[in-house]
Design a protein around this motif. Structure first.
Motif, short mmCIF file in Angstrom:
data_model
loop_
_atom_site.label_atom_id
_atom_site.label_comp_id
_atom_site.label_asym_id
_atom_site.label_seq_id
_atom_site.Cartn_x
_atom_site.Cartn_y
_atom_site.Cartn_z
N THR A 51 9.07 5.88 -1.66
CA THR A 51 8.84 5.27 -0.36
C THR A 51 7.60 4.39 -0.39
O THR A 51 7.57 3.32 0.20
CB THR A 51 8.66 6.36 0.71
OG1 THR A 51 9.83 7.20 0.73
CG2 THR A 51 8.47 5.76 2.10
N ALA A 52 6.58 4.84 -1.11
CA ALA A 52 5.32 4.09 -1.19
C ALA A 52 5.55 2.71 -1.79
O ALA A 52 4.94 1.73 -1.36
CB ALA A 52 4.30 4.86 -2.02
N PHE A 53 6.44 2.61 -2.78
CA PHE A 53 6.71 1.30 -3.39
C PHE A 53 7.41 0.39 -2.38
O PHE A 53 7.05 -0.79 -2.26
CB PHE A 53 7.59 1.48 -4.63
CG PHE A 53 7.84 0.21 -5.39
CD1 PHE A 53 6.84 -0.35 -6.18
CD2 PHE A 53 9.07 -0.43 -5.33
CE1 PHE A 53 7.06 -1.53 -6.88
CE2 PHE A 53 9.29 -1.60 -6.04
CZ PHE A 53 8.28 -2.15 -6.82
N ARG A 54 8.37 0.90 -1.64
CA ARG A 54 9.07 0.07 -0.65
C ARG A 54 8.14 -0.39 0.45
O ARG A 54 8.27 -1.50 0.97
CB ARG A 54 10.26 0.84 -0.07
CG ARG A 54 11.35 1.12 -1.08
CD ARG A 54 12.61 1.62 -0.41
NE ARG A 54 12.44 2.91 0.25
CZ ARG A 54 12.55 4.08 -0.37
NH1 ARG A 54 12.78 4.12 -1.68
NH2 ARG A 54 12.39 5.21 0.30
N ARG A 55 7.18 0.45 0.82
CA ARG A 55 6.25 0.08 1.89
C ARG A 55 5.37 -1.11 1.52
O ARG A 55 4.87 -1.81 2.40
CB ARG A 55 5.34 1.28 2.23
CG ARG A 55 6.02 2.36 3.05
CD ARG A 55 5.09 3.54 3.21
NE ARG A 55 5.68 4.58 4.03
CZ ARG A 55 5.30 5.85 4.03
NH1 ARG A 55 4.31 6.23 3.22
NH2 ARG A 55 5.88 6.73 4.82
N LEU A 56 5.17 -1.35 0.23
CA LEU A 56 4.34 -2.47 -0.19
C LEU A 56 4.89 -3.80 0.31
O LEU A 56 4.16 -4.78 0.44
CB LEU A 56 4.23 -2.50 -1.72
CG LEU A 56 3.53 -1.32 -2.38
CD1 LEU A 56 3.60 -1.46 -3.91
CD2 LEU A 56 2.08 -1.19 -1.94
N LYS A 57 6.17 -3.83 0.63
CA LYS A 57 6.80 -5.06 1.12
C LYS A 57 6.16 -5.55 2.41
O LYS A 57 6.10 -6.76 2.66
CB LYS A 57 8.30 -4.79 1.36
CG LYS A 57 9.07 -5.98 1.93
CD LYS A 57 10.51 -5.60 2.18
CE LYS A 57 11.28 -6.76 2.81
NZ LYS A 57 12.69 -6.41 3.10
N HIS A 58 5.68 -4.62 3.22
CA HIS A 58 5.13 -4.99 4.52
C HIS A 58 3.64 -4.64 4.63
O HIS A 58 3.16 -4.32 5.71
CB HIS A 58 5.92 -4.33 5.65
CG HIS A 58 7.32 -4.84 5.76
ND1 HIS A 58 7.62 -6.13 6.13
CD2 HIS A 58 8.52 -4.24 5.51
CE1 HIS A 58 8.93 -6.31 6.13
NE2 HIS A 58 9.49 -5.19 5.75
N LYS A 59 2.96 -4.68 3.49
CA LYS A 59 1.51 -4.50 3.50
C LYS A 59 0.84 -5.80 3.08
O LYS A 59 1.29 -6.48 2.15
CB LYS A 59 1.08 -3.35 2.57
CG LYS A 59 1.46 -1.97 3.12
CD LYS A 59 0.71 -0.87 2.41
CE LYS A 59 1.01 0.48 3.05
NZ LYS A 59 0.12 1.55 2.56
N THR A 60 -0.25 -6.12 3.75
CA THR A 60 -0.94 -7.39 3.56
C THR A 60 -1.59 -7.49 2.19
O THR A 60 -2.18 -6.52 1.70
CB THR A 60 -2.02 -7.55 4.65
OG1 THR A 60 -1.37 -7.76 5.89
CG2 THR A 60 -2.94 -8.71 4.37
N GLN A 61 -1.52 -8.68 1.59
CA GLN A 61 -2.36 -9.03 0.46
C GLN A 61 -3.62 -9.72 1.01
O GLN A 61 -4.70 -9.17 0.98
CB GLN A 61 -1.60 -9.94 -0.50
CG GLN A 61 -2.36 -10.31 -1.76
CD GLN A 61 -2.59 -9.13 -2.70
OE1 GLN A 61 -1.97 -8.08 -2.56
NE2 GLN A 61 -3.51 -9.29 -3.63
N VAL A 62 -3.47 -10.91 1.56
CA VAL A 62 -4.57 -11.57 2.28
C VAL A 62 -4.11 -11.95 3.68
O VAL A 62 -4.77 -11.66 4.67
CB VAL A 62 -5.06 -12.84 1.54
CG1 VAL A 62 -6.11 -13.58 2.38
CG2 VAL A 62 -5.66 -12.47 0.19
#
Length: 403
Positions: A51-62
């Motif tokens: 789940t943590a990997f999929r959540r990266l899709k909607h987490k900010t880089q900048v």
């Protein structure tokens, strides 16, 4: 200069200094080996299916998600890091699966809204051990992901966990004293169960994953900055390394349109940095003549690093981005709004933990203040940008629009 003939490109041959999955130090909970995959392949696959990997899709880089579909997210950044790490590992005859797995897991612990969320959560948890995204990544893969019947977490190999916690190098000296302050509590707690040798460098696979992170975010933050309009090609001339790339590209491709020019500069930057790391690592290996992965761990310095010239360019690029993009007034305004969302949610959940719902709220009445704060921190850290905004709108009358 990179000696390609000595590196054995594409041969699949593993060097003596590479990590050997058949010789792994194992997992905290013993498991039967796979008939079709190496231990490091299994780690890589487990990481991808979380789940943590999929959540990266909607987490900010900048840039936050609403600002454009073409900006990097934590997920696209992670994939780019994994590609560079795998290329470096292949060139240096390392275990590509371990390098890729460490690259894929390295940002699991990041909060919503990038470093803004991490800074806010660290301040909120200051009295309860603070917050560190590397330590949070370890918590996720050893405790918070609950998918398997026999254990919490992913039960990754020692080598993958080592690479995760030593993303920025050794954490302690030989006496156990923290090199940059106290060892984050989640890491210290885990090491009481399984010693990750915090005083040594990581494997060379983990080292190439770490420097691949540097190469990727420096290059691609410039790309995103140009796309956003916060940076211009003319501004890049402030950095001698980038000015040289621009001059060569203009000379080779006169009249090239801006979008292709941007891509050409980014492509050349990655190529030069990757080749620099390979050349330095090759020279280091020739000097120390390692015969095992442990010889890399106990070397006097990291093996996968930049040359002095490229390190200077890297530091100049970081300073340029800090000044012109990360601290740009538009970015800072959004950072302040995002921090307010994290602060408001933390306060609301501490006041009424039942607002978290589900397993997060279950049994929390019997926990002390520190354990409650840590659970709230875990819940918040796992949120995506979009979910955090949604939850804020549910609990508060006014939510910043992050524009």
């Amino acid at each position: 200069m990179v000696d390609e003939s000595a590196l054995g490109f594409g041969t699949g041959e593993r060097a003596p200094w590479a990590s050997d999955p058949a010789g792994s130090r194992g997992r905290l909970y013993a498991e039967k080996s796979s008939r079709t995959r190496s231990e490091f392949q299994r780690d890589r696959d487990r990481i991808i299916h979380t789940t943590a990997f999929r959540r990266l899709k909607h987490k900010t880089q900048v840039f936050v998600a609403h600002e454009g579909d073409h900006f990097r997210t934590r997920l696209t950044h992670t994939i780019e890091v994994a590609q560079i790490a795998r290329a470096l590992a292949r060139a240096l005859k390392l275990d590509e699966d371990l390098a890729e797995g460490v690259a894929l897991v390295h940002d699991f612990g990041h909060t919503p809204f990038g470093h803004t969320g991490e800074d806010a959560l660290n301040a909120l948890l200051k009295g309860h051990g603070g917050f560190d995204h590397n330590a949070q990544s370890l918590r996720i893969v050893t405790a918070l992901e609950r998918r398997y019947p026999g254990f919490d977490g992913l039960n990754l190999t020692w080598e993958s966990l080592e690479g995760l916690v030593k993303h920025n190098g050794p954490l302690t000296d030989m006496s156990g004293q923290g090199l940059k302050g106290p060892v984050p509590q989640p890491i210290a707690d885990y090491c009481a169960q399984q010693d990750l040798q915090l005083s040594s460098f990581a494997s060379l696979e983990a080292q190439v994953a770490a420097i691949a992170d540097d190469i990727a975010y420096n290059t691609h933050d410039i790309d995103d900055g140009l796309r956003s309009g916060l940076l211009t090609l003319e501004m890049l001339e402030e950095v001698p390394f980038l000015k040289d790339l621009l001059s060569k590209a203009h000379e080779q491709y006169p009249g090239l349109d801006e979008s292709r020019m941007i891509h050409e500069i980014m492509r050349q930057q990655i190529t030069l940095m990757v080749e620099d790391v390979i050349g330095v690592a090759q020279k280091c290996v020739a000097e120390i003549e390692p015969q095992s992965a442990d010889d890399i761990r106990w070397a006097r310095a990291p093996v996968a690093t930049f040359s002095p010239h490229m390190l200077g360019a890297d530091q100049t690029i970081k300073a340029f981005l800090y000044k012109n993009m990360y601290r740009h007034p538009d970015v800072m305004r959004v950072r302040e709004q995002a921090a307010k969302i994290v602060e408001d949610l933390f306060g609301a959940y501490m006041a009424d933990p039942s607002c978290m719902g589900g397993d997060w709220a279950r049994g929390i009445e019997g926990l002390g203040a520190g354990a409650t704060a840590r659970r709230v921190g875990d819940y918040l850290a796992g949120m995506t940008d979009t979910f955090a905004v949604k939850q804020h709108r549910t609990l508060f009358d006014h939510t910043p629009d992050l524009r």
